[in-house]
Design an enzyme around this catalytic site. Structure first.
Site, short mmCIF file in Angstrom:
data_model
loop_
_atom_site.label_atom_id
_atom_site.label_comp_id
_atom_site.label_asym_id
_atom_site.label_seq_id
_atom_site.Cartn_x
_atom_site.Cartn_y
_atom_site.Cartn_z
N GLU A 193 0.82 -1.21 0.00
CA GLU A 193 0.00 0.00 0.00
C GLU A 193 0.85 1.26 0.00
O GLU A 193 0.48 2.27 -0.60
CB GLU A 193 -0.99 0.00 1.17
N GLY A 210 -7.87 -9.30 11.60
CA GLY A 210 -8.70 -10.49 11.71
C GLY A 210 -10.06 -10.11 12.27
O GLY A 210 -10.16 -9.33 13.23
N ILE A 228 -3.78 -13.57 16.43
CA ILE A 228 -4.88 -14.36 16.99
C ILE A 228 -5.35 -15.38 15.96
O ILE A 228 -5.72 -15.03 14.84
CB ILE A 228 -6.05 -13.46 17.41
N MET A 231 -2.35 -5.68 15.23
CA MET A 231 -1.17 -5.61 16.07
C MET A 231 -0.58 -4.21 16.24
O MET A 231 0.51 -4.08 16.81
CB MET A 231 -0.09 -6.56 15.53
N GLU A 232 -1.28 -3.17 15.78
CA GLU A 232 -0.69 -1.84 15.85
C GLU A 232 -1.64 -0.71 16.21
O GLU A 232 -1.22 0.30 16.79
CB GLU A 232 -0.03 -1.47 14.50
N ASP A 245 -8.91 -12.22 7.37
CA ASP A 245 -9.26 -13.56 7.84
C ASP A 245 -10.22 -13.41 9.00
O ASP A 245 -10.53 -12.30 9.43
CB ASP A 245 -8.00 -14.34 8.25
#
Length: 233
Positions: A15, A81, A157, A177-178, A201
């Site tokens: 991106e 996710g 996860i 995660m951020e 996902d």
């Protein structure tokens, strides 16, 4: 909202590459090992960068955008996710707020996600940026965009029971995660922000099948949303 410089953080190289193809007058600076690309997008001054994985990388990246480049707003894009079972792969979640799900001091009597001795642990996104992101998401991918709570932690996860707990006990819409570290740094500095995530996902163990296939699609969608937002800011 008066915004001079827009910080754009991407979780994926793909991106950022798309942004750099559209940016004009681009110049690169490196700080703390992170490449920051200054330039113009739709006539607006932007600084785009890839944060790296995890909350520490994202926090350092965000603070550098604020301190060294003086950004007036931060947009963070990437994949996540899904926690809400109604979400499908490809759906877009715009952050209403962000919480660190791995901040867990429950043995001392604090609720999960609460940062001890701090007034704010759930960091709200800017209402105007939420509106712009939601509208851009609807233009890019009609009927597949929703606003929700983003949960962040330094964990990938992939367990169905963990997914259930994060959704039911912490009211999470998606997990990554951020985002919460970006949100916390922006909150501490008084900088408006919003997190935009495409569902790669269902955080249920199938990510190894879905993630690689979805990366390019997600990058194109994220770029389209950010480009639309910058054009209208």
């Amino acid at each position: 909202m008066r915004i001079g410089t827009i910080g754009i953080i991407g979780a994926m190289k793909e991106e950022i590459d798309l942004l750099l193809q559209e940016q004009q007058d681009t110049a690169e600076e490196r700080h703390a090992g992170i490449a920051f690309h200054t330039g113009r997008l739709h006539g607006r001054r932007v600084v785009s960068c890839k944060s790296g994985v995890g909350k520490v990388n994202a926090a350092v990246c965000t603070q550098l955008l604020i301190d060294r480049f003086g950004v007036d707003a931060v947009l963070f894009t990437g994949v996540a996710g899904a926690l809400d079972p109604q979400l499908e792969i490809g759906d877009i979640v715009v952050s209403r707020s962000c919480v660190q799900h791995d901040m867990d001091v429950t043995p001392l009597g604090f609720a999960r996600g609460v940062i001890p001795y701090q007034e704010v642990s759930e960091f709200p996104s800017d209402p105007e940026l939420i509106r712009l992101a939601e509208q851009a998401g609807e233009r890019v991918f009609p009927g597949r965009c929703r606003i929700g709570k983003v949960l962040s932690g330094d964990q990938f996860i992939a367990d169905r029971e963990t997914v259930r707990k994060l959704h039911e006990e912490m009211q999470g819409t998606c997990t990554e995660m951020e985002g919460a570290s970006v949100a916390q740094v922006c909150h501490m500095n008084g900088i408006p922000h919003v997190i935009i995530r495409s569902m790669s996902d269902k955080a249920d163990g199938s990510a190894h099948v879905n993630f690689a296939e979805f990366t390019v699609e997600a990058a194109n969608r994220s770029f389209a949303i950010v480009s639309d937002m910058v054009k209208r800011m």
